[in-house]
Design a protein around this motif. Structure first.
Motif, PDB file in Angstrom:
ATOM      1  N   ASP A 165       7.637  15.512   6.161  1.00 24.02           N
ATOM      2  CA  ASP A 165       7.236  14.946   4.774  1.00 24.02           C
ATOM      3  C   ASP A 165       6.559  13.578   4.779  1.00 24.02           C
ATOM      4  OD1 ASP A 165       8.516  17.410   3.848  1.00 24.02           O
ATOM      5  OD2 ASP A 165      10.665  16.358   3.630  1.00 24.02           O
ATOM      6  N   GLY A 166       5.588  13.347   3.816  1.00 25.29           N
ATOM      7  CA  GLY A 166       4.944  12.160   3.766  1.00 25.29           C
ATOM      8  C   GLY A 166       4.168  11.358   4.716  1.00 25.29           C
ATOM      9  N   VAL A 167       3.709  12.509   5.430  1.00 23.64           N
ATOM     10  CA  VAL A 167       2.581  11.776   6.620  1.00 23.64           C
ATOM     11  C   VAL A 167       1.416  11.197   6.143  1.00 23.64           C
ATOM     12  CG1 VAL A 167       1.265  12.447   8.936  1.00 23.64           C
ATOM     13  CG2 VAL A 167       3.778  13.386   8.380  1.00 23.64           C
ATOM     14  N   LYS A 168       1.069  10.072   6.256  1.00 19.09           N
ATOM     15  CA  LYS A 168      -0.357   9.601   5.718  1.00 19.09           C
ATOM     16  C   LYS A 168      -1.272   8.950   6.974  1.00 19.09           C
ATOM     17  CE  LYS A 168      -0.657   8.402   1.850  1.00 19.09           C
ATOM     18  NZ  LYS A 168      -1.259   9.240   0.350  1.00 19.09           N
ATOM     19  N   ILE A 169      -2.346   9.349   6.807  1.00 15.16           N
ATOM     20  CA  ILE A 169      -3.291   8.856   7.836  1.00 15.16           C
ATOM     21  C   ILE A 169      -3.947   7.664   7.241  1.00 15.16           C
ATOM     22  CG2 ILE A 169      -5.536   9.798   9.161  1.00 15.16           C
ATOM     23  CD1 ILE A 169      -4.215  12.381   9.534  1.00 15.16           C
TER      24      ILE A 169
ATOM     25  N   HIS B 152       0.899  -1.100   0.092  1.00 13.07           N
ATOM     26  CA  HIS B 152       0.047  -0.038   0.058  1.00 13.07           C
ATOM     27  C   HIS B 152       0.781   1.336  -0.091  1.00 13.07           C
ATOM     28  CE1 HIS B 152      -3.763  -2.258   0.630  1.00 13.07           C
ATOM     29  NE2 HIS B 152      -2.935  -2.969   1.466  1.00 13.07           N
ATOM     30  N   GLY B 153       2.372   0.980  -0.400  1.00 10.98           N
ATOM     31  CA  GLY B 153       2.949   2.129  -0.250  1.00 10.98           C
ATOM     32  C   GLY B 153       3.245   2.923   0.769  1.00 10.98           C
ATOM     33  N   LEU B 154       3.044   2.280   2.190  1.00 10.19           N
ATOM     34  CA  LEU B 154       3.121   2.849   3.374  1.00 10.19           C
ATOM     35  C   LEU B 154       4.678   2.751   3.948  1.00 10.19           C
ATOM     36  CD1 LEU B 154       0.039   1.631   5.188  1.00 10.19           C
ATOM     37  CD2 LEU B 154       0.402   3.510   3.679  1.00 10.19           C
ATOM     38  N   ASP B 155       5.491   2.047   3.333  1.00 10.07           N
ATOM     39  CA  ASP B 155       6.769   1.857   3.821  1.00 10.07           C
ATOM     40  C   ASP B 155       7.727   3.036   3.399  1.00 10.07           C
ATOM     41  OD1 ASP B 155       6.401   0.939   0.818  1.00 10.07           O
ATOM     42  OD2 ASP B 155       8.235   0.256   0.711  1.00 10.07           O
ATOM     43  N   ARG B 156       7.143   3.944   2.487  1.00 11.71           N
ATOM     44  CA  ARG B 156       8.030   5.352   2.007  1.00 11.71           C
ATOM     45  C   ARG B 156       7.059   6.468   2.777  1.00 11.71           C
ATOM     46  NH1 ARG B 156       6.770   2.247  -2.318  1.00 11.71           N
ATOM     47  NH2 ARG B 156       5.213   3.524  -3.161  1.00 11.71           N
ATOM     48  N   ALA B 157       6.174   6.222   3.838  1.00 14.13           N
ATOM     49  CA  ALA B 157       5.570   7.270   4.415  1.00 14.13           C
ATOM     50  C   ALA B 157       5.731   7.266   6.049  1.00 14.13           C
ATOM     51  CB  ALA B 157       3.997   7.422   3.971  1.00 14.13           C
ATOM     52  N   ARG B 158       5.232   8.282   6.647  1.00  9.66           N
ATOM     53  CA  ARG B 158       5.273   8.454   8.182  1.00  9.66           C
ATOM     54  C   ARG B 158       3.696   8.147   8.112  1.00  9.66           C
ATOM     55  NH1 ARG B 158       9.205  12.729  11.009  1.00  9.66           N
ATOM     56  NH2 ARG B 158      10.858  12.518   9.379  1.00  9.66           N
ATOM     57  N   VAL B 159       3.248   7.052   9.107  1.00  4.55           N
ATOM     58  CA  VAL B 159       2.088   6.402   9.132  1.00  4.55           C
ATOM     59  C   VAL B 159       1.329   6.724  10.523  1.00  4.55           C
ATOM     60  CG1 VAL B 159       0.445   4.484   8.772  1.00  4.55           C
ATOM     61  CG2 VAL B 159       2.461   4.869   7.338  1.00  4.55           C
ATOM     62  N   VAL B 160       0.087   7.485  10.420  1.00  5.66           N
ATOM     63  CA  VAL B 160      -0.880   7.521  11.579  1.00  5.66           C
ATOM     64  C   VAL B 160      -1.743   6.638  11.280  1.00  5.66           C
ATOM     65  CG1 VAL B 160      -2.077   9.058  13.070  1.00  5.66           C
ATOM     66  CG2 VAL B 160       0.055  10.012  12.097  1.00  5.66           C
TER      67      VAL B 160
END
Length: 412
Positions: free
Chosen positions: A252-256, A215-223
């Motif tokens: 950068d790259g914060v994804k909820i 889901h492309g979350l390995d390249r984002a900061r995830v909440v």
């Protein structure tokens, strides 16, 4: 000992009560004869089972009796009422026909299940145990979904009666125990047994895992918010928090990421689209074997509860978060069980509900501090294994049921 259990949700339904009850019954079936009266699965629109009046199954030693349940969308009030109503009537019939148990146990999903359980227990002359996961009608009244005075009085009467007549009432927190006492439930019949997570099934995993990569979350900061997307969670605060995180920048790259389903999901998706919140990602419920990876994809988990519901609802997702070794930020009242856990075990951060600025600031601070995230997550995992692990909860239920059965036998 023969134990009969009533609840609409059971495996493979992904509702939290269904998953918890399944784990409990499978474990109890190793020592007891356990039968569950439940509905046909309703969360999966592709569920293949043909609806019949009764259908028998066996699951890891648990005898499962599925009873007729209306199959329709859970998105409308009428359809949900039809689903609940058909289950309650079918469960009542089944409970009167199955082999007489030694103890009858009901959960509270849907809320009128304890009333049906009380009727069955009265007719079969067996003790009743009620496990209170959510306290109704107070939840509906505080959410504004139940407003008419005579409907409130009728619901109070129907739901208070079985609680006062049950041999044991299980509260999942001290706050809920106090709420039950306010309703007139005898103190000596209330026992507090917290919910749990399976610390062997949910273990800390690497952030970069198959789920995160897919889901492309390995390249984002995830909440991450994982669980029911219903009416009791304060998602408006989360969306406003997402707007602030996007506007402020600096991270950068914060994804909820919102994983799950429920009555509020479609409206929430429309709101996120209308606000052009491209930093919010919606995903469906995940199979049980993938939960450890979905939880591990988070840098920080988030827990939400609308104000005024403390003690009436206690978010059980906190235990899975703790098992995964991840920290959490909870926008929740200070009197909630989640807040108590965070304070006692130093495993999360609490901010007042309905304050998106405070939530955004807490998330930003934690995302910028990997050492603190690691410490909070480690503390949570240790506390889960010591106090809230599945095997501990099963032992508490087992002792309670054996004691109740012994009392019944002693009285003849």
């Amino acid at each position: 000992m023969r134990l009969l259990v009533l609840n609409q949700y059971f495996h493979p339904d992904v509702a939290a009560t269904g998953q918890l009850l399944t784990e409990l019954c499978v474990s109890l079936a190793r020592e007891h004869e356990v039968q569950v009266i439940t509905g046909f699965p309703t969360y999966d629109p592709l569920e293949p089972r043909r609806r019949r009046l009764f259908a028998r199954e066996d699951m890891e030693g648990v005898r499962v009796l599925r009873v007729y349940t209306w199959r329709g969308s859970r998105k409308t009030l009428v359809s949900r009422a039809a689903t609940y109503g058909t289950f309650l009537l079918s469960a009542l019939l089944a409970g009167l026909l199955v082999r007489r148990p030694d103890v009858l146990m009901t959960w509270t999903d849907p809320p009128l299940v304890p009333f049906v359980g009380w009727m069955i227990a009265l007719a079969r002359r067996r003790p009743l145990v009620i496990v209170v996961q959510d306290l109704y009608p107070e939840v509906a009244v505080r959410l504004g979904t139940l407003r008419h005075p005579w409907l409130i009085r009728a619901a109070n009467a129907l739901l208070r009666l079985p609680l006062r007549r049950a041999a044991r009432v299980i509260a999942i927190s001290e706050g809920m125990r106090r709420r039950l006492m306010e309703k007139g439930v005898p103190t000596e019949r209330i026992l507090v047994i917290p919910n749990w997570a399976d610390g062997r099934a949910i273990v800390p995993c690497e952030r970069t895992n198959p789920f995160a990569r897919a889901h492309g979350l390995d390249r984002a900061r995830v909440v991450l918010h994982s669980g029911n997307v219903g009416l009791v969670q304060d998602f408006e605060t989360l969306l406003r928090c997402a707007e602030r995180l996007r506007a402020q920048g600096g991270l950068d790259g914060v994804k909820i990421v919102i994983i799950g389903d429920g009555a509020g999901k479609r409206r929430l998706q429309r709101e996120a689209a209308a606000r052009r919140l491209t930093n919010v990602l919606f995903l469906p419920y995940q199979p049980k074997e993938r939960i450890k990876y979905s939880l591990a994809s988070a840098d920080v988990a988030v827990i939400l509860l609308k104000p005024g519901l403390e003690g009436y609802v206690e978010p059980s997702k906190v235990y899975a978060i703790m098992a995964s070794g991840r920290p959490f930020v909870a926008a929740i009242g200070s009197g909630s069980e989640v807040a108590r856990i965070a304070r006692t075990h130093d495993c999360g951060v609490i901010v007042p509900p309905r304050q998106p600025e405070a939530l955004a600031e807490a998330l930003r601070a934690l995302l910028a501090d990997p050492a603190r995230r690691e410490r909070l997550g480690r503390n949570g995992r240790a506390a889960l294994l010591r106090f809230y692990e599945r095997s501990l909860a099963v032992s508490r239920y087992d002792r309670m049921l054996r004691a109740l059965h012994h009392e019944r036998g002693a009285r003849g």
